[in-house]
Scaffold this motif. Structure first.
Motif, PDB file in Angstrom:
ATOM      1  N   ILE A  79      52.338  73.990  66.024  1.00 13.82           N
ATOM      2  CA  ILE A  79      53.448  74.837  66.474  1.00 13.82           C
ATOM      3  C   ILE A  79      54.032  75.648  65.320  1.00 13.82           C
ATOM      4  O   ILE A  79      54.378  76.822  65.493  1.00 13.82           O
ATOM      5  CB  ILE A  79      54.550  73.990  67.153  1.00 13.82           C
ATOM      6  N   ASN A  80      54.134  75.052  64.153  1.00 14.96           N
ATOM      7  CA  ASN A  80      54.781  75.731  63.026  1.00 14.96           C
ATOM      8  C   ASN A  80      54.076  77.030  62.635  1.00 14.96           C
ATOM      9  O   ASN A  80      54.726  77.990  62.249  1.00 14.96           O
ATOM     10  CB  ASN A  80      54.859  74.804  61.817  1.00 14.96           C
ATOM     11  N   PHE A  81      52.781  77.062  62.732  1.00 12.55           N
ATOM     12  CA  PHE A  81      52.033  78.239  62.307  1.00 12.55           C
ATOM     13  C   PHE A  81      51.535  79.094  63.473  1.00 12.55           C
ATOM     14  O   PHE A  81      50.723  80.000  63.275  1.00 12.55           O
ATOM     15  CB  PHE A  81      50.860  77.810  61.420  1.00 12.55           C
ATOM     16  N   PHE A  82      52.009  78.796  64.674  1.00 16.06           N
ATOM     17  CA  PHE A  82      51.546  79.532  65.847  1.00 16.06           C
ATOM     18  C   PHE A  82      51.920  81.010  65.711  1.00 16.06           C
ATOM     19  O   PHE A  82      53.076  81.354  65.493  1.00 16.06           O
ATOM     20  CB  PHE A  82      52.159  78.956  67.134  1.00 16.06           C
ATOM     21  N   PRO A  83      50.929  81.906  65.833  1.00 11.91           N
ATOM     22  CA  PRO A  83      51.184  83.348  65.610  1.00 11.91           C
ATOM     23  C   PRO A  83      51.867  84.025  66.800  1.00 11.91           C
ATOM     24  O   PRO A  83      51.827  83.526  67.923  1.00 11.91           O
ATOM     25  CB  PRO A  83      49.781  83.917  65.399  1.00 11.91           C
ATOM     26  N   ASN A  84      52.452  85.178  66.522  1.00 16.40           N
ATOM     27  CA  ASN A  84      53.130  85.959  67.560  1.00 16.40           C
ATOM     28  C   ASN A  84      52.188  86.910  68.300  1.00 16.40           C
ATOM     29  O   ASN A  84      52.373  87.168  69.474  1.00 16.40           O
ATOM     30  CB  ASN A  84      54.285  86.768  66.953  1.00 16.40           C
ATOM     31  N   ARG A  85      51.207  87.456  67.610  1.00 19.32           N
ATOM     32  CA  ARG A  85      50.302  88.437  68.227  1.00 19.32           C
ATOM     33  C   ARG A  85      49.284  87.742  69.134  1.00 19.32           C
ATOM     34  O   ARG A  85      48.749  86.682  68.797  1.00 19.32           O
ATOM     35  CB  ARG A  85      49.572  89.227  67.148  1.00 19.32           C
ATOM     36  N   PHE A  86      49.006  88.379  70.280  1.00 21.74           N
ATOM     37  CA  PHE A  86      48.124  87.785  71.290  1.00 21.74           C
ATOM     38  C   PHE A  86      46.729  87.496  70.745  1.00 21.74           C
ATOM     39  O   PHE A  86      46.202  86.398  70.918  1.00 21.74           O
ATOM     40  CB  PHE A  86      48.043  88.686  72.524  1.00 21.74           C
ATOM     41  N   ARG A  87      46.126  88.472  70.086  1.00 21.09           N
ATOM     42  CA  ARG A  87      44.760  88.286  69.566  1.00 21.09           C
ATOM     43  C   ARG A  87      44.721  87.188  68.514  1.00 21.09           C
ATOM     44  O   ARG A  87      43.797  86.378  68.477  1.00 21.09           O
ATOM     45  CB  ARG A  87      44.225  89.586  68.989  1.00 21.09           C
ATOM     46  N   ALA A  88      45.735  87.147  67.689  1.00 15.49           N
ATOM     47  CA  ALA A  88      45.815  86.098  66.673  1.00 15.49           C
ATOM     48  C   ALA A  88      45.951  84.723  67.336  1.00 15.49           C
ATOM     49  O   ALA A  88      45.421  83.732  66.826  1.00 15.49           O
ATOM     50  CB  ALA A  88      46.979  86.364  65.729  1.00 15.49           C
ATOM     51  N   ARG A  89      46.641  84.658  68.461  1.00 19.29           N
ATOM     52  CA  ARG A  89      46.794  83.397  69.190  1.00 19.29           C
ATOM     53  C   ARG A  89      45.442  82.868  69.652  1.00 19.29           C
ATOM     54  O   ARG A  89      45.158  81.678  69.562  1.00 19.29           O
ATOM     55  CB  ARG A  89      47.708  83.570  70.396  1.00 19.29           C
ATOM     56  N   PHE A  90      44.621  83.770  70.169  1.00 16.91           N
ATOM     57  CA  PHE A  90      43.294  83.379  70.636  1.00 16.91           C
ATOM     58  C   PHE A  90      42.482  82.780  69.485  1.00 16.91           C
ATOM     59  O   PHE A  90      41.882  81.713  69.619  1.00 16.91           O
ATOM     60  CB  PHE A  90      42.569  84.589  71.230  1.00 16.91           C
ATOM     61  N   LEU A  91      42.476  83.466  68.349  1.00 14.35           N
ATOM     62  CA  LEU A  91      41.730  82.975  67.182  1.00 14.35           C
ATOM     63  C   LEU A  91      42.329  81.675  66.641  1.00 14.35           C
ATOM     64  O   LEU A  91      41.608  80.780  66.201  1.00 14.35           O
ATOM     65  CB  LEU A  91      41.698  84.043  66.095  1.00 14.35           C
ATOM     66  N   TYR A  92      43.649  81.578  66.680  1.00  9.30           N
ATOM     67  CA  TYR A  92      44.348  80.391  66.199  1.00  9.30           C
ATOM     68  C   TYR A  92      43.969  79.170  67.050  1.00  9.30           C
ATOM     69  O   TYR A  92      43.638  78.108  66.506  1.00  9.30           O
ATOM     70  CB  TYR A  92      45.852  80.647  66.250  1.00  9.30           C
ATOM     71  N   ILE A  93      44.009  79.325  68.354  1.00  9.50           N
ATOM     72  CA  ILE A  93      43.642  78.218  69.244  1.00  9.50           C
ATOM     73  C   ILE A  93      42.168  77.875  69.089  1.00  9.50           C
ATOM     74  O   ILE A  93      41.791  76.697  69.085  1.00  9.50           O
ATOM     75  CB  ILE A  93      44.021  78.543  70.703  1.00  9.50           C
ATOM     76  N   ALA A  94      41.325  78.884  68.920  1.00  8.70           N
ATOM     77  CA  ALA A  94      39.893  78.620  68.678  1.00  8.70           C
ATOM     78  C   ALA A  94      39.708  77.836  67.379  1.00  8.70           C
ATOM     79  O   ALA A  94      38.916  76.885  67.334  1.00  8.70           O
ATOM     80  CB  ALA A  94      39.124  79.939  68.627  1.00  8.70           C
ATOM     81  N   GLY A  95      40.444  78.207  66.346  1.00 12.07           N
ATOM     82  CA  GLY A  95      40.372  77.496  65.068  1.00 12.07           C
ATOM     83  C   GLY A  95      40.829  76.051  65.195  1.00 12.07           C
ATOM     84  O   GLY A  95      40.175  75.134  64.671  1.00 12.07           O
ATOM     85  N   TRP A  96      41.927  75.838  65.895  1.00 10.19           N
ATOM     86  CA  TRP A  96      42.428  74.475  66.100  1.00 10.19           C
ATOM     87  C   TRP A  96      41.471  73.654  66.960  1.00 10.19           C
ATOM     88  O   TRP A  96      41.332  72.443  66.757  1.00 10.19           O
ATOM     89  CB  TRP A  96      43.828  74.492  66.711  1.00 10.19           C
ATOM     90  N   THR A  97      40.797  74.300  67.889  1.00  9.75           N
ATOM     91  CA  THR A  97      39.805  73.602  68.703  1.00  9.75           C
ATOM     92  C   THR A  97      38.663  73.115  67.825  1.00  9.75           C
ATOM     93  O   THR A  97      38.215  71.966  67.959  1.00  9.75           O
ATOM     94  CB  THR A  97      39.284  74.516  69.828  1.00  9.75           C
ATOM     95  N   ILE A  98      38.221  73.947  66.908  1.00 12.27           N
ATOM     96  CA  ILE A  98      37.154  73.556  65.981  1.00 12.27           C
ATOM     97  C   ILE A  98      37.618  72.394  65.106  1.00 12.27           C
ATOM     98  O   ILE A  98      36.891  71.407  64.913  1.00 12.27           O
ATOM     99  CB  ILE A  98      36.693  74.758  65.134  1.00 12.27           C
ATOM    100  N   VAL A  99      38.836  72.489  64.585  1.00 11.64           N
ATOM    101  CA  VAL A  99      39.386  71.405  63.758  1.00 11.64           C
ATOM    102  C   VAL A  99      39.446  70.105  64.569  1.00 11.64           C
ATOM    103  O   VAL A  99      39.052  69.037  64.084  1.00 11.64           O
ATOM    104  CB  VAL A  99      40.783  71.777  63.210  1.00 11.64           C
ATOM    105  N   ALA A 100      39.915  70.183  65.811  1.00 18.04           N
ATOM    106  CA  ALA A 100      40.010  69.000  66.667  1.00 18.04           C
ATOM    107  C   ALA A 100      38.626  68.409  66.939  1.00 18.04           C
ATOM    108  O   ALA A 100      38.453  67.179  66.957  1.00 18.04           O
ATOM    109  CB  ALA A 100      40.707  69.346  67.978  1.00 18.04           C
ATOM    110  N   MET A 101      37.639  69.279  67.129  1.00 22.71           N
ATOM    111  CA  MET A 101      36.274  68.801  67.364  1.00 22.71           C
ATOM    112  C   MET A 101      35.712  68.093  66.127  1.00 22.71           C
ATOM    113  O   MET A 101      35.040  67.065  66.248  1.00 22.71           O
ATOM    114  CB  MET A 101      35.359  69.969  67.750  1.00 22.71           C
ATOM    115  N   VAL A 102      36.013  68.631  64.950  1.00 21.61           N
ATOM    116  CA  VAL A 102      35.567  67.992  63.699  1.00 21.61           C
ATOM    117  C   VAL A 102      36.233  66.620  63.559  1.00 21.61           C
ATOM    118  O   VAL A 102      35.566  65.630  63.233  1.00 21.61           O
ATOM    119  CB  VAL A 102      35.861  68.890  62.475  1.00 21.61           C
ATOM    120  N   PHE A 103      37.549  66.570  63.792  1.00 22.12           N
ATOM    121  CA  PHE A 103      38.251  65.282  63.730  1.00 22.12           C
ATOM    122  C   PHE A 103      37.661  64.292  64.729  1.00 22.12           C
ATOM    123  O   PHE A 103      37.436  63.127  64.405  1.00 22.12           O
ATOM    124  CB  PHE A 103      39.746  65.445  64.014  1.00 22.12           C
TER     125      PHE A 103
END
Length: 152
Positions: A79-103
């Motif tokens: 939540i702390n680093f969640f971006p404001n721009r829509f496109r950035a949100r998509f990439l941010y969630i994709a990045g967190w999904t990858i991190v979660a999959m690695v964990f």
């Protein structure tokens, strides 16, 4: 188990020491919601359908390491680093999904998490949905607090 404890300490240090972009009440509300959401998902997918689990089948006290040690810190970081721009949100969630999959992969390798019919592709679908729900809940809390402040 040692990996889990070290990860728990590192994540919580990051979450505690980083400068926060949101209020304490927003942090508390979204963290409690994230824990509640995790419990609901696990109630059905782990306990009812036995698709995956922590440590051993069924309810296990050690699963509280995840509930209290991992999920709150991840929620605060997300939540702390969640971006404001829509496109950035998509990439941010994709990045967190990858991190979660690695964990998730590391947790499976260390024996603190197991699959029993669950497949990684299901997680790849579920994580973005869960992250979107979490972000939406944060937005609702933020708007409610803003409305409350304006009404004073």
């Amino acid at each position: 188990m040692v990996f889990l404890i070290i990860l728990m300490i590192v994540l919580n240090l990051f979450a505690f020491l980083m400068p926060k972009k949101f209020s304490g009440i927003e942090m508390l509300c979204t963290t409690l919601f994230a824990m509640y959401l995790e419990l609901i998902v696990n109630l059905f997918l782990d306990i009812k359908y036995d698709l995956f689990g922590y440590f051993t089948k069924g309810v296990d006290w050690k699963s509280l390491y995840y509930l209290f040690g991992i999920y709150p810190a991840i929620n605060i970081l997300f939540i702390n680093f969640f971006p404001n721009r829509f496109r950035a949100r998509f990439l941010y969630i994709a990045g967190w999904t990858i991190v979660a999959m690695v964990f998730e992969f590391l947790f499976i390798m260390t024996g603190t998490f197991y699959y029993n019919g669950w497949k990684p592709v299901y997680s790849a679908i579920a994580y973005p949905i869960l992250f979107c729900i979490l972000a939406l809940f944060y937005k609702i809390v933020h708007l409610l607090l803003l409305k409350n402040t304006l009404n004073r």
